[in-house]
Motif scaffolding. Structure first.
Motif, PDB file in Angstrom:
ATOM      1  N   MET A   1      -4.277   6.772  -2.809  1.00 27.83           N
ATOM      2  CA  MET A   1      -3.732   5.492  -2.366  1.00 27.83           C
ATOM      3  C   MET A   1      -3.638   4.490  -3.513  1.00 27.83           C
TER       4      MET A   1
ATOM      5  N   CYS B   1       1.905   2.954   3.193  1.00 26.42           N
ATOM      6  CA  CYS B   1       0.786   3.233   4.090  1.00 26.42           C
ATOM      7  C   CYS B   1       1.070   2.684   5.485  1.00 26.42           C
TER       8      CYS B   1
ATOM      9  N   ASN C   1      -3.014  12.250  -0.255  1.00 28.65           N
ATOM     10  CA  ASN C   1      -3.780  11.141   0.329  1.00 28.65           C
ATOM     11  C   ASN C   1      -4.438  10.225  -0.694  1.00 28.65           C
TER      12      ASN C   1
ATOM     13  N   CYS D   1       0.845  -1.191   0.000  1.00 23.38           N
ATOM     14  CA  CYS D   1       0.000   0.000   0.000  1.00 23.38           C
ATOM     15  C   CYS D   1       0.885   1.248   0.000  1.00 23.38           C
ATOM     16  N   TRP D   2       0.567   2.194  -0.873  1.00 23.53           N
ATOM     17  CA  TRP D   2       1.319   3.452  -0.995  1.00 23.53           C
ATOM     18  C   TRP D   2       0.343   4.622  -0.931  1.00 23.53           C
ATOM     19  N   ILE D   3       0.790   5.709  -0.292  1.00 22.47           N
ATOM     20  CA  ILE D   3      -0.045   6.910  -0.187  1.00 22.47           C
ATOM     21  C   ILE D   3       0.800   8.120  -0.585  1.00 22.47           C
TER      22      ILE D   3
ATOM     23  N   ASN E   1      -2.802   0.453  -4.148  1.00 25.79           N
ATOM     24  CA  ASN E   1      -2.606  -0.892  -3.594  1.00 25.79           C
ATOM     25  C   ASN E   1      -2.040  -1.738  -4.725  1.00 25.79           C
TER      26      ASN E   1
END
Length: 181
Positions: free
Chosen positions: A79, A181, A77, A71-73, A81
């Protein structure tokens, strides 16, 4: 010269090495396959045991390659996946916290990661939310470790569906920085 299976796996041929290297502690004697099956003879076994115990010998063959899987943000904000297949292909989903329609939009993600110490990557998101259907965004960038955190530094292009007379303004560009994340 006989090369052991272990040496082939590491991509090296193990032969006589100068005494000034780490291998100076270990004398490798390689025989040809016709001379008693290509045995490897070691001298100074206590030092070898110490090297093995510390895991130093295995470090010569292994490099851990970071992966984009997870998961990256980003700074806004949004996101991503991401799942990564063995061949480096990426699949997943992307949820954007910002859009021209002022609501969260979602899309399907597909791309590639190049397996190197600081991986480069590229992925495309085909937006599936009704409000932005027909638009795609592409990201390209590289993973770095910054202050101990995996970080994706990227540039993006967003192409919106538009008539030909609005072609010039239909592509936007920018940058994103993602952290796990």
């Amino acid at each position: 010269m006989y090369v052991s299976a272990a040496a082939r796996a590491c991509g090296t041929s193990w032969g006589p090495r100068p005494k000034s290297t780490w291998a100076g502690y270990i004398t490798w004697h390689l025989r040809s396959p016709s001379q008693i099956g290509g045995d490897i003879m070691l001298r100074n076994l206590p030092r070898l045991s110490l090297l093995l115990a510390l895991g130093i010998v295995s470090a010569f063959c292994s490099i851990v390659v970071p992966t984009l899987a997870g998961c990256w943000i980003n700074e806004l904000n949004s996101m991503a996946n991401i799942m990564m297949n063995e061949d480096g292909t990426l699949t997943g989903t992307y949820k954007s916290a910002v859009s021209s329609v002022r609501q969260q939009v979602e899309g399907d993600l597909i791309g590639f990661q190049v397996d190197i110490e600081q991986p480069t990557f590229g992925f495309v998101v085909k937006w599936t939310s009704d409000s932005v259907r027909g638009s795609v965004t592409v990201w390209t960038g590289q993973m770095f470790v910054i202050n101990g955190n995996d970080t994706l530094m990227s540039m993006w292009l967003l192409r919106s569906n538009s008539p030909v007379d609005s072609n010039w303004g239909a592509t936007r560009t920018g940058t994103d920085t993602f952290v796990r994340c």
